[in-house]
Write an enzyme that holds these catalytic residues in place. Structure first.
Site, PDB file in Angstrom:
ATOM      1  CG  ASP A 243      -2.087  13.658  -5.405  1.00  0.00           C
ATOM      2  OD1 ASP A 243      -3.104  13.368  -5.198  1.00  0.00           O
ATOM      3  OD2 ASP A 243      -1.651  13.359  -6.719  1.00  0.00           O
TER       4      ASP A 243
ATOM      5  N   GLY B 160     -13.142   6.203  -9.462  1.00  0.00           N
ATOM      6  CA  GLY B 160     -11.567   6.290  -9.761  1.00  0.00           C
ATOM      7  C   GLY B 160     -10.671   6.057  -8.812  1.00  0.00           C
TER       8      GLY B 160
ATOM      9  CG  HIS C 102      -4.391   3.819   3.439  1.00  0.00           C
ATOM     10  ND1 HIS C 102      -3.065   3.189   3.542  1.00  0.00           N
ATOM     11  CD2 HIS C 102      -4.869   4.804   3.738  1.00  0.00           C
ATOM     12  CE1 HIS C 102      -2.690   3.250   4.871  1.00  0.00           C
ATOM     13  NE2 HIS C 102      -4.217   5.286   5.260  1.00  0.00           N
TER      14      HIS C 102
ATOM     15  CG  HIS D 279      -8.172  13.833  -3.413  1.00  0.00           C
ATOM     16  ND1 HIS D 279      -7.390  13.727  -3.985  1.00  0.00           N
ATOM     17  CD2 HIS D 279      -8.936  12.487  -3.502  1.00  0.00           C
ATOM     18  CE1 HIS D 279      -6.962  12.448  -4.653  1.00  0.00           C
ATOM     19  NE2 HIS D 279      -8.076  11.905  -4.091  1.00  0.00           N
TER      20      HIS D 279
ATOM     21  CG  ASN E 275     -12.367  10.196  -5.714  1.00  0.00           C
ATOM     22  OD1 ASN E 275     -13.179  10.813  -6.292  1.00  0.00           O
ATOM     23  ND2 ASN E 275     -10.795  10.781  -6.111  1.00  0.00           N
TER      24      ASN E 275
ATOM     25  CG  HIS F 193      -4.799  -0.438   4.371  1.00  0.00           C
ATOM     26  ND1 HIS F 193      -3.731   0.081   3.886  1.00  0.00           N
ATOM     27  CD2 HIS F 193      -5.212  -0.737   4.296  1.00  0.00           C
ATOM     28  CE1 HIS F 193      -4.466  -0.400   2.861  1.00  0.00           C
ATOM     29  NE2 HIS F 193      -5.287  -1.340   3.379  1.00  0.00           N
TER      30      HIS F 193
ATOM     31  CB  CYS G  24       0.983   1.480   4.617  1.00  0.00           C
ATOM     32  SG  CYS G  24      -0.839   0.804   5.365  1.00  0.00           S
TER      33      CYS G  24
ATOM     34  CG  HIS H 233      -7.080   8.823  -0.932  1.00  0.00           C
ATOM     35  ND1 HIS H 233      -7.025   7.365  -0.955  1.00  0.00           N
ATOM     36  CD2 HIS H 233      -6.762   9.891  -1.524  1.00  0.00           C
ATOM     37  CE1 HIS H 233      -7.212   7.132  -2.601  1.00  0.00           C
ATOM     38  NE2 HIS H 233      -7.044   8.618  -2.819  1.00  0.00           N
TER      39      HIS H 233
ATOM     40  CB  CYS I  27      -0.908   0.128   1.497  1.00  0.00           C
ATOM     41  SG  CYS I  27      -1.862   1.518   1.606  1.00  0.00           S
TER      42      CYS I  27
HETATM   43  P1  AMP Z   1      -7.874   8.607  -5.832  1.00  0.00           P
HETATM   44  O1  AMP Z   1      -7.907   8.245  -6.694  1.00  0.00           O
HETATM   45  O2  AMP Z   1      -8.672   8.868  -4.840  1.00  0.00           O
HETATM   46  O3  AMP Z   1      -7.666   6.812  -5.032  1.00  0.00           O
HETATM   47  O4  AMP Z   1      -6.309   9.331  -5.075  1.00  0.00           O
HETATM   48  C1  AMP Z   1      -4.903   8.528  -5.212  1.00  0.00           C
HETATM   49  C2  AMP Z   1      -4.127   9.676  -5.314  1.00  0.00           C
HETATM   50  O5  AMP Z   1      -3.014   9.507  -4.963  1.00  0.00           O
HETATM   51  C3  AMP Z   1      -3.823  10.343  -7.078  1.00  0.00           C
HETATM   52  O6  AMP Z   1      -3.811  11.821  -6.984  1.00  0.00           O
HETATM   53  C4  AMP Z   1      -2.045  10.051  -7.039  1.00  0.00           C
HETATM   54  O7  AMP Z   1      -1.859  11.549  -7.965  1.00  0.00           O
HETATM   55  C5  AMP Z   1      -1.715  11.040  -5.599  1.00  0.00           C
HETATM   56  N1  AMP Z   1      -0.917   9.545  -5.587  1.00  0.00           N
HETATM   57  C6  AMP Z   1       0.001   8.062  -5.519  1.00  0.00           C
HETATM   58  N2  AMP Z   1       1.036   7.978  -5.387  1.00  0.00           N
HETATM   59  C7  AMP Z   1       1.512   8.985  -4.163  1.00  0.00           C
HETATM   60  C8  AMP Z   1       2.454   9.250  -3.875  1.00  0.00           C
HETATM   61  N3  AMP Z   1       3.377   8.359  -3.656  1.00  0.00           N
HETATM   62  N4  AMP Z   1       2.781  10.638  -3.323  1.00  0.00           N
HETATM   63  C9  AMP Z   1       1.612  11.470  -3.375  1.00  0.00           C
HETATM   64  N5  AMP Z   1       0.600  11.106  -3.869  1.00  0.00           N
HETATM   65  C10 AMP Z   1       0.498  10.355  -4.649  1.00  0.00           C
HETATM   66 ZN    ZN Z   2      -2.557   1.655   3.109  1.00  0.00          ZN
END
Ligand code: AMP
Ligand code: ZN
Length: 113
Positions: free
Chosen positions: A30, A96, A101, A105, A86, A46, A7, A103, A4
């Protein structure tokens, strides 16, 4: 949780510019910002979906949302911000959600459409 990405960020196994952290959650930018300012608020615990949340996770999400409001000035979001969570569905992924995990935005720093 193994494999993950969030994580791994929380454990320091993947580098990220963490701008806030406490016992409950971390905030970092992000990687692919969709606004001038785009942060992710990520609980240390998680779990993937709001539908999985029990009482403790309900409290946790509330605490994170409230804390984000108190941090908004520090984060450069004095002009307001937008929160998006999301969520993948049982049958599809219309929103999408990429990272399973939970989160939050946080978008702002400019006028959003
Ligand atoms: P979601 O589509 O809501 O699952 O958003 C996942 C978000 O995580 C996306 O906007 C990605 O740009 C962001 N993301 C993925 N990997 C990383 C990372 N290593 N550091 C920061 N953001 C990330
Ligand atoms: Zn996680």
């Amino acid at each position: 949780m193994e494999n993950c990405v969030f994580c791994k960020i929380i454990k320091g196994e993947i580098s990220s510019n963490i701008v806030y952290q406490d016992d409950d959650f971390v905030i970092f930018p992000d990687l692919n910002p969709k606004a001038k300012l785009h942060y992710l608020a990520v609980p240390r615990k998680h779990f993937a979906l709001l539908s999985e949340a029990g009482y403790d996770e309900e409290i946790l999400i509330g605490r994170i949302l409230k804390k984000v409001s108190t941090l908004s000035k520090t984060l450069g979001l004095e002009n307001g911000y937008r929160i998006i969570i999301n969520q993948k569905g049982e049958k599809g992924n219309d929103a999408g959600q990429e990272v399973m995990h939970l989160h939050i935005h946080i978008l702002g720093g400019e006028k959003l459409n």
